[in-house]
Motif scaffolding. Structure first.
Motif, short mmCIF file in Angstrom:
data_model
loop_
_atom_site.label_atom_id
_atom_site.label_comp_id
_atom_site.label_asym_id
_atom_site.label_seq_id
_atom_site.Cartn_x
_atom_site.Cartn_y
_atom_site.Cartn_z
N SER A 104 -2.35 6.14 -2.78
CA SER A 104 -1.65 4.89 -3.08
C SER A 104 -2.38 4.13 -4.18
N LYS A 112 1.07 0.43 1.74
CA LYS A 112 0.33 1.43 0.97
C LYS A 112 0.38 2.81 1.64
N GLN A 115 3.45 4.68 0.56
CA GLN A 115 3.31 5.21 -0.79
C GLN A 115 2.40 6.44 -0.81
#
Length: 266
Positions: A104, A112, A115
Motif C-alpha cells: 500500500s 490501506k 489496497q
C-alpha cells in the motif's frame, strides 16, 4: 520356567522393536520414492507463471508468535524458498514482495489493507499468472491448535483441486497435520483470475510449531511440500497428454535442463 518366561519376554520386546524399525524404514522408503517421483514430474512446471505471495509485511506484522516473532518474517522466508524451488523446476516465479514491506501507499487515506491485498491480486492478474499461492501462518486462542491447512475460494473448482493437492502433500511430507483443505471466501482469492490457494503453514500460537516454523530446515521442508502439491496438481491436468513411452530418467534430465526464472517483486 522363570528363565523361559524371561527369554520369551526379551524375544517379544526384540520383535516389537524390529517391527517399529521396519515400519520407520518403510515410511522413509515410501517418502524417498515419492520425492523421486515428484522430481521426475517437475517438467510439468516448465513455462508456468506462478505468483508466490508472502502474506503481510511492512506495517502489517500479521500474527505474533508465542516467541515474539511476527508472522510476516516466517511467511517471507518460506515464500523465498518456495520461489527458488519452483524456479529450479522450470517455472517463472513472481514474488509479490521480497523484503519487509507491504504493497500500500503510505499517503493513501482510508483502508490501506484493502489496497495492499488488491495489489497482490493485481500482480497475478496483470502478469496472466497460471497460479497464485499465498503463504501465511495461522493462529488461535488455544495453544493446542496445530497443523498446516490450505484454503481456496468457494465456487472455484480448479482452486479446490489445487488446495487439496497441496494439503495432501503437506500431510504426507510434514507428517504433523491431519487437517483438510477448506473453501473460505477471502478477498485476495476472490479477486485473482487464476487458480489460487492460501497456505496456512502452521500455528505460531502453538509453542512447538512456532519454533519449528523458525527452523530453516523445516521452512525448506514446508516449501518442498507446497511445491510437491503444485506438481501433483499439474500432474492431474497432464494425465493422458504425455507420451507413455517417456521414461522417468529422461523426464528428469529434461526438467534439469530447464533453469526456470525468478522474477523479483515489483
Amino acid at each position: 520356567m522363570i528363565r523361559a518366561v524371561k527369554i520369551k519376554k526379551r524375544y517379544i520386546i526384540g520383535c516389537m522393536a524390529l517391527l517399529v524399525l521396519s515400519v520407520q524404514f518403510y515410511k522413509m522408503a515410501i517418502i524417498k520414492r515419492e520425492e523421486q517421483h515428484i522430481a521426475a514430474l517437475s517438467y510439468v512446471l516448465t513455462n508456468k507463471v506462478i505468483v508466490v505471495d508472502p502474506g503481510h509485511g511492512g506495517r502489517d506484522p500479521g500474527k505474533i508468535g508465542v516467541s515474539g516473532v511476527p508472522e510476516k518474517e516466517i511467511n517471507l522466508e518460506v515464500a523465498k524458498r518456495l520461489a527458488t524451488l519452483l524456479g529450479e523446476m522450470g517455472a517463472a516465479v513472481i514474488l509479490t514482495r521480497d523484503t519487509d514491506m507491504d504493497l500500500s501507499d503510505a499517503s493513501t487515506p482510508g483502508n490501506k489493507k484493502r489496497q495492499d491485498l488488491s495489489r497482490r491480486a493485481e500482480t497475478a492478474n496483470e502478469r496472466n499468472a497460471d497460479l497464485f499461492i499465498s503463504i501465511h501462518c495461522n493462529g488461535f486462542t488455544s495453544p493446542q491448535e496445530h497443523g498446516a491447512q490450505v484454503f481456496s475460494q468457494p465456487h472455484s473448482p480448479e482452486s479446490k483441486i489445487l488446495a487439496e493437492c497441496i494439503q495432501k502433500e503437506m500431510t504426507v511430507i510434514l507428517g504433523n497435520t491431519k487437517r483438510k483443505a477448506k473453501q473460505v471466501d477471502y478477498y485476495v482469492t476472490r479477486t485473482t483470475k487464476m487458480p489460487a490457494a492460501i497456505v496456512e503453514i502452521g500455528f505460531i500460537t502453538n509453542p512447538k510449531e512456532d519454533k519449528l516454523l523458525q527452523d530453516p530446515l523445516y521452512q525448506s521442508k514446508v516449501a518442498w511440500s507446497i511445491a510437491a502439491g503444485i506438481i501433483k496438481y499439474y500432474e492431474g491436468k497432464e494425465n493422458g497428454k504425455e507420451d507413455p513411452g517417456i521414461k522417468e530418467k529422461e523426464v528428469l534430465q529434461t526438467f534439469r535442463r530447464q533453469p526456470g526464472n525468478y522474477i523479483p517483486a515489483p
